[in-house]
Scaffold this motif. Structure first.
Motif, short mmCIF file in Angstrom:
data_model
loop_
_atom_site.label_atom_id
_atom_site.label_comp_id
_atom_site.label_asym_id
_atom_site.label_seq_id
_atom_site.Cartn_x
_atom_site.Cartn_y
_atom_site.Cartn_z
N GLY B 68 0.81 -1.21 0.00
CA GLY B 68 0.00 0.00 0.00
C GLY B 68 0.85 1.26 0.00
N LEU B 69 1.87 1.29 0.85
CA LEU B 69 2.76 2.45 0.94
C LEU B 69 3.37 2.76 -0.44
CD1 LEU B 69 4.72 1.86 4.29
CD2 LEU B 69 3.32 3.85 3.74
N LEU B 70 3.86 1.71 -1.10
CA LEU B 70 4.50 1.90 -2.40
C LEU B 70 3.50 2.41 -3.43
CD1 LEU B 70 6.78 -1.29 -2.57
CD2 LEU B 70 7.45 1.03 -1.99
N ARG B 71 2.31 1.83 -3.43
CA ARG B 71 1.30 2.27 -4.40
C ARG B 71 0.88 3.71 -4.17
NH1 ARG B 71 -2.48 -3.13 -4.34
NH2 ARG B 71 -1.26 -4.34 -5.82
N GLY B 72 0.69 4.06 -2.89
CA GLY B 72 0.29 5.42 -2.55
C GLY B 72 1.37 6.42 -2.94
N ALA B 73 2.62 6.06 -2.64
CA ALA B 73 3.73 6.96 -2.98
C ALA B 73 3.85 7.11 -4.50
CB ALA B 73 5.02 6.41 -2.39
N ALA B 74 3.65 6.01 -5.21
CA ALA B 74 3.74 6.07 -6.68
C ALA B 74 2.67 7.01 -7.25
CB ALA B 74 3.56 4.67 -7.27
N LEU B 75 1.46 6.93 -6.68
CA LEU B 75 0.40 7.82 -7.16
C LEU B 75 0.74 9.28 -6.84
CD1 LEU B 75 -2.40 8.30 -8.40
CD2 LEU B 75 -3.36 8.08 -6.11
#
Lengths: 196, 208
Positions: B68-75
């Motif tokens: 989740g952290l990675l996806r949120g940061a990517a967005l």
């Protein structure tokens, strides 16, 4: 001496019946208990395995979403810090969002139930917290001019059309504070249905 | 003339001790099995919550949060890259944008089943079942491969298989179902790539 042979026979017969019943009871108890003990040990292994599988899935589902909000907020916080941005409202919203996410339990509250019983204020209303986090995230997206969507990165999750919970949160009038396994009395629901 | 042969069920028992023995075994095994059945249900229910709590805390939460952290940061990076505040040369920004898109695609492809660690205890127990061949007992929860069977997990797996099938109908010359599934190592690599691209945009991310 007048001996009633018939009553003697009857007495002997009832003695034999009683002895058989007692023996049967002892047997039942001994073999049943042995079986129960073995079954219980075996059942525990299965309970742990199935419970673990469900806990893994549910924990992943919830924190995949929460982590997404957290990663998004952390990155934007860093952006504001590094660019010296002064979007006070957005910064404030990010802080509140991160604080709310940090309050979300990372261990199941049921494992600390004794402490919850002694301190009811420590209880967490999971569905309410989730609603607050989603609302905060949407508000942050509005401030940043970003379309609030979990799908932007292909997440499996999406909110319901009415903005409700996408996970099986108990929407009953009494909010649940812990993830509980159905009790024996409600076995019809199946032991797999761990409630949220 | 004797009309009743030796095998007739109406005949008196030719071997009383044998009958007694088999009756005895039947009674004891009935009692044992009855106890076993009730024991297994009680044992299972006694341990479900403990197992759930352990799976939630030790695996589900950290694993889900990591992705989740990675996806949120990517967005966030994806939305930030169009910002006029960025002073990097256009070619650097274009390259960063491509990299973020690639990272996002990689992250969206990762599923729980790709990165979840094996439940070794479950696998070992499933092997014991196969060895013991206890199929007649009311025991289930594991399939022949040692995977935990419950409705939710099975449904999820079916859905993923369906997704694989659907993607193979696409126009892509190399259907994704033929590609190897991502694993925990890919998450680590993607994480490094994400932190790297954030650095090119002047951000030192801390996603722990």
């Amino acid at each position: 001496m007048d001996v009633d042979i018939e009553s003697l026979v009857h007495l002997e017969q009832s003695y034999a019946v009683t002895r058989r019943s007692l023996l049967s009871l002892m047997l039942r108890s001994r073999f049943y208990d042995e079986g129960y003990k073995d079954g219980f040990a075996h059942g525990r292994i299965h309970g742990l395995i199935e419970g673990r599988a469900l806990g893994r899935t549910k924990g992943y589902e919830m924190f995949e979403e929460l982590g997404f909000y957290e990663g998004f907020s952390l990155t934007w916080k860093k952006i504001y810090e590094s660019t010296g941005g002064s979007e006070d409202r957005a910064i404030h919203n990010i802080r509140v969002l991160l604080d709310t996410i940090a309050r979300f339990p990372r261990t199941n509250p049921s494992s600390s139930r004794t402490s919850l019983e002694s301190d009811p204020s420590a209880e967490v209303d999971i569905p309410k917290l989730f609603r607050q986090i989603r609302a905060r995230y949407k508000a942050l997206c509005a401030m940043l001019g970003v379309r609030p969507s979990l799908r932007a990165t292909g997440s499996d999750f999406q909110e319901d059309a009415d903005g409700g919970e996408s996970m099986q949160l108990d929407s009953g009038s009494k909010p649940k504070k812990v993830w509980e396994v159905d009790s024996v009395g409600k076995r019809t629901a199946g032991p797999q249905q761990l409630s949220f | 003339m004797n009309y009743i042969d030796d095998d007739s069920p109406w005949d008196a028992d030719p071997n009383p001790s044998h009958t007694h023995q088999s009756e005895w075994s039947k009674i004891t095994s009935d009692f044992t099995n009855a106890g076993y059945r009730e024991g297994i249900t009680a044992g299972k229910e006694s341990a479900l919550q403990t197992g759930f709590d352990a799976g939630y805390t030790q695996v589900g939460v950290p694993l889900g949060r990591e992705i989740g952290l990675l996806r949120g940061a990517a967005l966030a990076l994806m939305t930030f890259i169009d910002s006029p505040q960025l002073l990097q040369p256009p070619e650097v920004l274009a390259e960063a944008q491509r990299e973020i898109q690639s990272i996002s695609a990689q992250l969206s492809d990762i599923r729980f089943s790709d990165i979840v660690p094996r439940d070794l205890e479950a696998e070992a127990h499933a092997r014991e079942h196969l060895a013991d061949d206890e199929g007649d007992l009311p025991v289930n929860g594991l399939d022949e491969n040692g995977f935990v069977q419950n409705e939710e997990v099975t449904e999820r797996r079916k859905m993923e298989q369906l997704e694989d099938m659907m993607s193979s109908f696409g126009t892509s010359p190399t259907p994704s179902s033929n590609l190897p599934r991502p694993g925990p190592e890919d998450v680590k690599v993607t994480r490094v790539r994400l932190l790297q691209v954030a650095r090119t945009l002047g951000l030192e991310l801390d996603l722990d």
